[in-house]
Design a protein around this motif. Structure first.
Motif, short mmCIF file in Angstrom:
data_model
loop_
_atom_site.label_atom_id
_atom_site.label_comp_id
_atom_site.label_asym_id
_atom_site.label_seq_id
_atom_site.Cartn_x
_atom_site.Cartn_y
_atom_site.Cartn_z
N VAL A 1 17.54 -3.08 -32.55
CA VAL A 1 16.26 -2.77 -31.99
C VAL A 1 15.16 -2.94 -33.32
O VAL A 1 15.49 -2.40 -34.29
N TYR A 2 14.39 -3.54 -32.89
CA TYR A 2 13.17 -3.93 -33.80
C TYR A 2 11.70 -3.37 -33.47
O TYR A 2 11.68 -3.25 -32.39
N ARG A 3 10.84 -3.50 -34.41
CA ARG A 3 9.50 -2.88 -34.27
C ARG A 3 8.70 -3.90 -34.69
O ARG A 3 8.70 -4.14 -35.75
N SER B 1 1.68 -1.39 -32.09
CA SER B 1 3.11 -1.22 -32.34
C SER B 1 3.90 -1.29 -30.85
O SER B 1 3.55 -0.78 -30.10
N PHE B 2 5.06 -1.93 -30.95
CA PHE B 2 6.00 -2.02 -29.71
C PHE B 2 7.49 -2.15 -30.38
O PHE B 2 7.60 -2.95 -31.29
N ASP B 3 8.39 -1.74 -29.53
CA ASP B 3 9.87 -1.88 -29.87
C ASP B 3 10.42 -3.18 -28.93
O ASP B 3 9.89 -3.18 -27.90
N PHE B 4 11.47 -3.91 -29.55
CA PHE B 4 12.05 -4.99 -28.75
C PHE B 4 13.40 -4.76 -29.38
O PHE B 4 13.83 -4.62 -30.30
N GLU B 5 14.60 -5.30 -28.46
CA GLU B 5 15.72 -5.22 -28.75
C GLU B 5 16.31 -6.76 -28.59
O GLU B 5 16.19 -7.47 -27.72
#
Length: 245
Positions: free
Chosen positions: A51-53, A70-74
């Motif tokens: 998981v990355y931000r 800001s948002f997270d993605f996998e």
């Protein structure tokens, strides 16, 4: 902007742990009077799923206030591309991969490369290639698929020959300005240096190689525009029309 990898619930900067991931982010935000659009591009070599931000700070034109995004993605799987099976294929792929983030431009339809190999020296499984590289960006303009930018530069590429193919280890380019001559001397053995005095015939050969990619793009998209260099297009200037500038 900054990319983090989330480890045990905590964000860790990718550039601090050697993680890098290719990303191109398009985001759009607006306030009452301004619409804000921006692209972010960078190259990262991701080493593992996770998981990355993404985080970025920005401000609207004419405003002092700073905004945070800001948002997270996998990333669930790392897919290794197949390695090129010949030195020539490996060189072509290396030129395209290395230049893509350097020359990205809005309105670009496709890119192409050309190269002239001066010689290859082999030490065990390591192949060191001395060459002249060319990279072209193409976009539609004035009824043509036209070369919009790019460049020609000498390079030294090192590949490891493996059971799967040729793996790029390193690409070296000469330094700019007053260091150019000395860096060329360090990079290229004497037997190859005379070949660096390339002429118009060499430039034309590199250009023709790059147009192969442009022609393939036209075929894939069902278009039929002619391919041209910027210098091949007749340009009309204001002074040609009698306008004083």
């Amino acid at each position: 902007y900054v990319i983090y990898r989330i480890i045990d619930g905590e964000p860790v900067r990718c550039d601090e742990i050697g993680d890098r991931v290719w990303h191109m982010v398009l985001y759009q935000m607006s306030n009452e009077s301004t619409e804000y659009r921006s692209f972010g591009t960078d190259i990262y070599d991701i080493t593992q799923p996770g998981v990355y931000r993404f985080e970025k700070k920005f401000s609207f034109a004419g405003e002092k206030e700073t905004y945070n995004m800001s948002f997270d993605f996998e990333i669930t799987e790392i897919i290794e591309p197949e390695l090129p099976q010949t030195v020539d294929e490996a060189v072509a792929q290396a030129i395209l991969d290395d230049n893509a983030p350097k020359y990205y431009d809005y309105g670009t339809e496709c890119a192409g490369e050309g190269h002239i190999i001066f010689g290859t020296e082999i030490d065990g499984n390591i192949h060191k290639v001395y060459l002249l590289t060319h990279y072209s960006l193409f976009g539609f303009a004035n009824g043509y698929l036209m070369e919009k930018g790019g460049g020609t530069v000498p390079a030294v590429m090192s590949f490891e020959k493996t059971a799967e193919g040729y793996k790029l280890l390193e690409t070296q380019y000469p330094e700019d300005g007053s260091y150019y001559a000395s860096s060329i001397k360090e990079m290229f053995p004497a037997k190859y240096r005379d070949k660096l005095n390339y002429d118009e015939a060499d430039i034309e050969a590199l250009w023709k190689q790059s147009t192969v990619y442009a022609r393939a793009y036209l075929d894939e998209t069902g278009r039929s525009e002619e391919i041209r260099k910027y210098s091949q297009i007749k340009h009309v200037f204001l002074t040609d029309l009698g306008v004083s500038v």
